[in-house]
Structure formats: structure tokens, C-alpha cells
Write a protein that holds these residues in place. Sequence first.
Motif, PDB file in Angstrom:
ATOM      1  N   VAL A 109       0.853  -1.186   0.000  1.00 25.27           N
ATOM      2  CA  VAL A 109       0.000   0.000   0.000  1.00 25.27           C
ATOM      3  C   VAL A 109       0.889   1.236   0.000  1.00 25.27           C
ATOM      4  O   VAL A 109       2.011   1.204   0.504  1.00 25.27           O
ATOM      5  CB  VAL A 109      -0.948   0.043   1.228  1.00 25.27           C
ATOM      6  CG1 VAL A 109      -1.925  -1.102   1.211  1.00 25.27           C
ATOM      7  CG2 VAL A 109      -0.170   0.066   2.519  1.00 25.27           C
ATOM      8  N   PRO A 110       0.378   2.318  -0.549  1.00 28.57           N
ATOM      9  CA  PRO A 110       1.147   3.566  -0.489  1.00 28.57           C
ATOM     10  C   PRO A 110       1.336   3.987   0.972  1.00 28.57           C
ATOM     11  O   PRO A 110       0.505   3.699   1.836  1.00 28.57           O
ATOM     12  CB  PRO A 110       0.261   4.571  -1.232  1.00 28.57           C
ATOM     13  CG  PRO A 110      -0.663   3.749  -2.064  1.00 28.57           C
ATOM     14  CD  PRO A 110      -0.853   2.466  -1.322  1.00 28.57           C
ATOM     15  N   ASP A 111       2.436   4.685   1.241  1.00 31.92           N
ATOM     16  CA  ASP A 111       2.742   5.129   2.604  1.00 31.92           C
ATOM     17  C   ASP A 111       1.601   5.918   3.226  1.00 31.92           C
ATOM     18  O   ASP A 111       1.294   5.750   4.410  1.00 31.92           O
ATOM     19  CB  ASP A 111       4.015   5.976   2.621  1.00 31.92           C
ATOM     20  CG  ASP A 111       5.261   5.154   2.344  1.00 31.92           C
ATOM     21  OD1 ASP A 111       5.211   3.917   2.536  1.00 31.92           O
ATOM     22  OD2 ASP A 111       6.278   5.748   1.941  1.00 31.92           O
ATOM     23  N   ARG A 112       0.969   6.762   2.449  1.00 34.78           N
ATOM     24  CA  ARG A 112      -0.134   7.583   2.971  1.00 34.78           C
ATOM     25  C   ARG A 112      -1.262   6.688   3.492  1.00 34.78           C
ATOM     26  O   ARG A 112      -1.812   6.932   4.563  1.00 34.78           O
ATOM     27  CB  ARG A 112      -0.651   8.509   1.879  1.00 34.78           C
ATOM     28  CG  ARG A 112      -1.749   9.440   2.353  1.00 34.78           C
ATOM     29  CD  ARG A 112      -2.092  10.484   1.278  1.00 34.78           C
ATOM     30  NE  ARG A 112      -3.097  11.389   1.774  1.00 34.78           N
ATOM     31  CZ  ARG A 112      -4.411  11.165   1.701  1.00 34.78           C
ATOM     32  NH1 ARG A 112      -4.860  10.059   1.150  1.00 34.78           N
ATOM     33  NH2 ARG A 112      -5.273  12.053   2.161  1.00 34.78           N
ATOM     34  N   GLU A 113      -1.622   5.654   2.715  1.00 36.96           N
ATOM     35  CA  GLU A 113      -2.681   4.740   3.148  1.00 36.96           C
ATOM     36  C   GLU A 113      -2.246   3.943   4.374  1.00 36.96           C
ATOM     37  O   GLU A 113      -3.037   3.732   5.295  1.00 36.96           O
ATOM     38  CB  GLU A 113      -3.076   3.795   2.017  1.00 36.96           C
ATOM     39  CG  GLU A 113      -3.822   4.495   0.898  1.00 36.96           C
ATOM     40  CD  GLU A 113      -4.176   3.568  -0.246  1.00 36.96           C
ATOM     41  OE1 GLU A 113      -4.011   2.330  -0.122  1.00 36.96           O
ATOM     42  OE2 GLU A 113      -4.639   4.078  -1.280  1.00 36.96           O
TER      43      GLU A 113
END
Length: 74
Positions: free
Chosen positions: A8-12
Motif C-alpha cells: 500500500v502507499p505510505d499515505r494509506e
Amino acid sequence: MATISLRVPDRELNIFKDYAKINNSSLSEIIRRTMIERIEDEYDMSVFDEYEKDKTTGTVKTYSHEDAWKELDL
């Protein structure tokens, strides 16, 4: 117990971690519980859709609560 890897992207990931922390739970538990709830919701909707289809086509019989009480001699 099996392990699943998820990218998953870091933000998520930060959102997931924050949510787990707010709910005093582990990230694994949050993801596992969310998946189970989603599967249960989709199953419930499919059962409801099938019932509605059967009701529309007249292949399901419904009873009022008064009729059910009479049928059960209560």
C-alpha cells in the motif's frame, strides 16, 4: 497461521495505522476484521437480493405474524 503481504502507499499505511491505534487494535486485526465484515455484508446483500427476486416472482410465501401465531396454535 498464514501470513499475507500487502503493498500500500505510505499515505494509506499511515491512515490504517492511525485507525488501528484509535481503535486500540493491531493493524492485522483491523484488516482481518474489515475483510470479514465486507464478505459478510456482500453475502447478506446477495441473500436479500435473492429473497426480493423470489418475492417479485411469487416463489416465496410470506405470512403475517397473526397467521404465523395461528399456524403454530399460539
